[in-house]
Design an enzyme around this catalytic site. Structure first.
Site, short mmCIF file in Angstrom:
data_model
loop_
_atom_site.label_atom_id
_atom_site.label_comp_id
_atom_site.label_asym_id
_atom_site.label_seq_id
_atom_site.Cartn_x
_atom_site.Cartn_y
_atom_site.Cartn_z
N LYS A 22 0.85 -1.09 -0.09
CA LYS A 22 0.12 -0.06 0.14
C LYS A 22 0.92 1.25 0.14
CE LYS A 22 -1.71 1.38 4.18
NZ LYS A 22 -1.44 2.97 4.35
N ASN A 23 2.06 1.31 0.77
CA ASN A 23 2.81 2.58 0.91
C ASN A 23 3.58 2.45 0.03
OD1 ASN A 23 1.44 2.88 3.34
ND2 ASN A 23 2.93 2.42 4.72
N ARG A 92 -4.41 10.37 4.35
CA ARG A 92 -3.38 11.31 4.72
C ARG A 92 -2.36 11.34 3.35
NH1 ARG A 92 0.06 13.88 8.21
NH2 ARG A 92 2.27 13.76 7.91
N CYS A 116 -4.64 7.56 9.50
CA CYS A 116 -4.89 6.95 11.11
C CYS A 116 -4.58 8.16 12.19
CB CYS A 116 -3.84 6.06 11.26
SG CYS A 116 -4.40 4.45 10.75
N ARG A 121 0.96 14.14 13.48
CA ARG A 121 1.26 14.29 12.13
C ARG A 121 1.39 15.60 11.27
NH1 ARG A 121 -1.12 8.49 9.79
NH2 ARG A 121 0.93 8.34 8.95
N PRO A 122 2.43 16.45 11.78
CA PRO A 122 2.49 17.87 11.13
C PRO A 122 2.90 17.68 9.85
CG PRO A 122 4.08 17.55 12.83
CD PRO A 122 3.52 16.30 12.87
N ASP A 124 5.47 19.91 8.75
CA ASP A 124 6.38 21.17 8.47
C ASP A 124 7.56 20.72 7.82
OD1 ASP A 124 6.39 19.15 10.67
OD2 ASP A 124 8.29 20.31 11.58
N ASP A 305 4.94 0.44 11.86
CA ASP A 305 3.59 -0.25 11.37
C ASP A 305 3.39 -1.60 11.80
OD1 ASP A 305 3.03 2.10 10.39
OD2 ASP A 305 3.36 1.54 8.41
N ILE A 327 8.28 6.81 16.79
CA ILE A 327 7.94 7.65 15.75
C ILE A 327 6.38 8.28 16.05
CG2 ILE A 327 7.44 7.30 13.22
CD1 ILE A 327 10.27 6.44 13.81
N ARG A 397 -8.54 -0.36 5.31
CA ARG A 397 -7.67 0.49 4.68
C ARG A 397 -6.37 0.02 4.05
NH1 ARG A 397 -5.91 4.74 8.45
NH2 ARG A 397 -4.45 4.74 6.74
C1 UD1 Z 1 4.62 6.62 6.52
C2 UD1 Z 1 3.65 5.43 6.13
C3 UD1 Z 1 3.18 5.15 7.60
C4 UD1 Z 1 4.67 4.65 8.43
C5 UD1 Z 1 5.27 5.94 8.44
C6 UD1 Z 1 6.47 5.62 9.40
C7 UD1 Z 1 2.69 5.94 4.14
C8 UD1 Z 1 1.33 6.36 3.28
N1 UD1 Z 1 2.49 5.88 5.16
O1 UD1 Z 1 3.95 7.75 6.83
O2 UD1 Z 1 2.63 3.65 7.20
O3 UD1 Z 1 3.96 4.42 9.85
O4 UD1 Z 1 5.75 6.25 7.23
O5 UD1 Z 1 7.21 4.57 8.67
O6 UD1 Z 1 3.78 5.69 3.17
N2 UD1 Z 1 6.46 14.31 10.99
C9 UD1 Z 1 6.78 15.70 11.02
N3 UD1 Z 1 6.65 16.72 10.23
C10 UD1 Z 1 6.38 16.34 8.95
C11 UD1 Z 1 6.42 14.94 8.48
C12 UD1 Z 1 6.34 14.05 9.56
O7 UD1 Z 1 6.97 15.97 12.51
O8 UD1 Z 1 6.34 17.28 8.13
C13 UD1 Z 1 6.54 13.48 11.80
C14 UD1 Z 1 5.41 12.78 11.96
O9 UD1 Z 1 4.46 13.04 12.91
C15 UD1 Z 1 5.90 11.16 12.49
C16 UD1 Z 1 7.26 11.09 11.96
O10 UD1 Z 1 7.47 12.19 11.58
O11 UD1 Z 1 6.12 11.46 14.07
C17 UD1 Z 1 7.20 10.19 10.77
O12 UD1 Z 1 6.35 10.60 9.73
P1 UD1 Z 1 6.51 10.25 8.28
O13 UD1 Z 1 7.82 9.30 7.90
O14 UD1 Z 1 6.48 11.52 7.39
O15 UD1 Z 1 5.33 9.11 8.05
P2 UD1 Z 1 4.30 9.37 6.91
O16 UD1 Z 1 4.84 9.71 5.63
O17 UD1 Z 1 3.02 10.12 7.40
#
Ligand code: UD1
Length: 416
Positions: A22-23, A92, A116, A121-122, A124, A305, A327, A397
């Site tokens: 999926k990812n 997302r 989820c 999940r910001p 920035d 995950d 995470i 999902r």
């Molecule tokens: C992706 C995966 C999700 C997996 C996660 C971590 C997809 C569709 N989803 O989610 O299944 O659990 O990677 O392996 O591929 N963060 C910030 N600012 C940002 C972006 C992220 O603070 O701009 C933080 C998030 O809140 C979180 C951490 O960084 O605490 C990891 O997030 P990220 O690696 O971006 O995960 P996703 O891409 O959302």
């Protein structure tokens, strides 16, 4: 509203062939916007996250087909530069579209996305990266508006190796003028898969899977046919199910190297594993020893995950174990549900201490997120008696009819 009704006590046996991750599929769908030509993606599971992403593509004006696991996408004319907010809130991954729409149309708007509810999940890191490429970003009333009229390749250093931000920046930079370097990039296998897809479209990306990704912007990309990598999280979920319930299962069409951190832990917990080329067989005929300590980390560390599913295994293993979730800050909500089933778990901040009990008991529980929901299915398959799981839509999902997957391995799961 449907529920899952699960009779516990099954010992697992059988083989499951993995479909695409999926990812990996979600960003690849988004990347198809980078060309006017047709893209074809194969071996795709029919799950709601992917259906929702395809709805968004439809709303953008892409022609979409999805039959027998094959997605066809043609975005010859994009009708709009904004992702409808009702659809963005469902998923997302809609945020991935910021990069490709910007690259194609020069401007883009996406509502703050859903997904989820496992933490803040910001965005920035995404936004900072886009700005370093010369893109102007404004936020207003929960929507992010971007203008890429001054986009130019740049050196970007991520504050944290965010998976989504790395993918977004790779996509937008693939059509930007000049060279972009993303340092401290995420190393997840899905990142290398996105690189391979964009390169199949005529892109020039290298280094994915390592610390630094280099993207040479090209003028134009063309259509491509692609089969994404198999789903390492579905593979891990099923291996943990077999380690928890006991039995012997084989996962085929998989890439064992993608789930090495899990295989390493399972090996220490008295399971017998045989991993070769594209198959993993797990045998487990006695109660597992508890995993001493597990910390979730960005790849190649232990994946967040698979944390909830492993917590279920630890709940019925011999001895005490500790999980540190690094995470996502609220990924322990499953604990309350597991305790209804007789688990013995103490949580403080990001740490959970799990004292293994002999078995769980059937109860009425509720899925709160995708992976936590899958973990409850495993707990119910192991427990004594019957369990009902409310809100299985969370599980749908990311797992294609979990009742069929688990029943194919000898479990007793019904949707009522
Ligand atoms: C992706 C995966 C999700 C997996 C996660 C971590 C997809 C569709 N989803 O989610 O299944 O659990 O990677 O392996 O591929 N963060 C910030 N600012 C940002 C972006 C992220 O603070 O701009 C933080 C998030 O809140 C979180 C951490 O960084 O605490 C990891 O997030 P990220 O690696 O971006 O995960 P996703 O891409 O959302």
């Amino acid at each position: 509203m449907s529920k899952l009704l699960i009779k516990g006590g099954s010992v697992l046996k059988g083989e499951y062939r993995l479909k695409a991750a999926k990812n990996a599929v979600l960003p690849i769908i988004a990347a198809s916007v980078l060309t006017k030509e047709k893209c074809v993606i194969s071996n795709v599971p029919d799950i709601t996250d992917i259906r929702n992403m395809l709805k968004i593509m439809n709303a953008l004006g892409s022609e979409v087909t999805f039959e027998d696991g094959v997605i066809g996408l043609e975005s010859s004319d994009l009708l709009r530069f904004s992702v409808p907010s009702d659809l963005a809130k469902e998923l997302r991954s809609s945020v991935f579209l910021l990069g490709p729409i910007l690259a194609r149309l020069g401007k883009a708007a996406v509502a703050y996305p859903g997904g989820c509810d496992i933490g803040v999940r910001p965005l920035d890191i995404h936004i900072k990266g886009l700005q370093e490429l010369g893109i102007s970003v404004e936020e207003s009333h929960g929507t992010i508006y971007c203008d890429a009229s001054r986009i130019k390749g740049a050196d970007i250093m991520l504050d944290f190796p965010s998976v989504g931000a790395t993918e977004n920046l790779m996509m937008v930079a693939s059509l930007a003028k000049g060279r972009t370097r993303i340092r401290n990039a995420a190393k997840e296998p899905e990142i290398a898969d996105l690189q391979n897809f964009i390169n199949a479209m005529g892109g020039k990306i290298s280094g994915a899977g390592g610390d630094t990704i280099t993207i040479e912007g090209v003028k134009k990309l063309h259509g491509a046919c692609y089969t994404p990598i198999p789903d390492r999280i579905v593979a891990g979920t099923l291996l943990i199910a077999a380690a928890t319930c006991g039995g012997e299962i084989t996962i085929s069409h998989c890439q064992p190297e993608h789930i090495e951190p899990l295989l390493f832990k399972l090996n220490k917990s008295s399971c017998i594993l045989d991993a070769r080329s594209d198959k993993i067989t797990l045998r487990c005929f006695e109660r597992a020893r508890n995993i001493d300590k597990l910390e979730t980390q960005p790849y190649p560390g232990f994946p967040t995950d698979l944390q909830s599913q492993t917590m279920v295994l630890m709940s019925v293993s011999e001895g005490t174990g500790v999980i540190v979730e690094n995470i996502f800050e609220t990924r322990f909500r499953i604990v309350r549900e597991l305790m209804k089933m007789g688990a013995f778990i103490t949580v403080k901040d990001r740490t959970a201490i799990i004292r293994g009990v002999k078995n769980l008991e059937g109860a009425s529980v509720s899925a709160g997120d995708l992976r936590g929901g899958a973990a409850l299915v495993i707990a119910a398959m192991k427990a004594e008696g019957y369990t009902t799981i409310e809100n299985p839509f969370h599980i749908d999902r990311g797992y294609e009819k979990i009742e069929n997957i688990m029943n194919g391995l000898g479990a007793d799961v019904k949707r009522i």
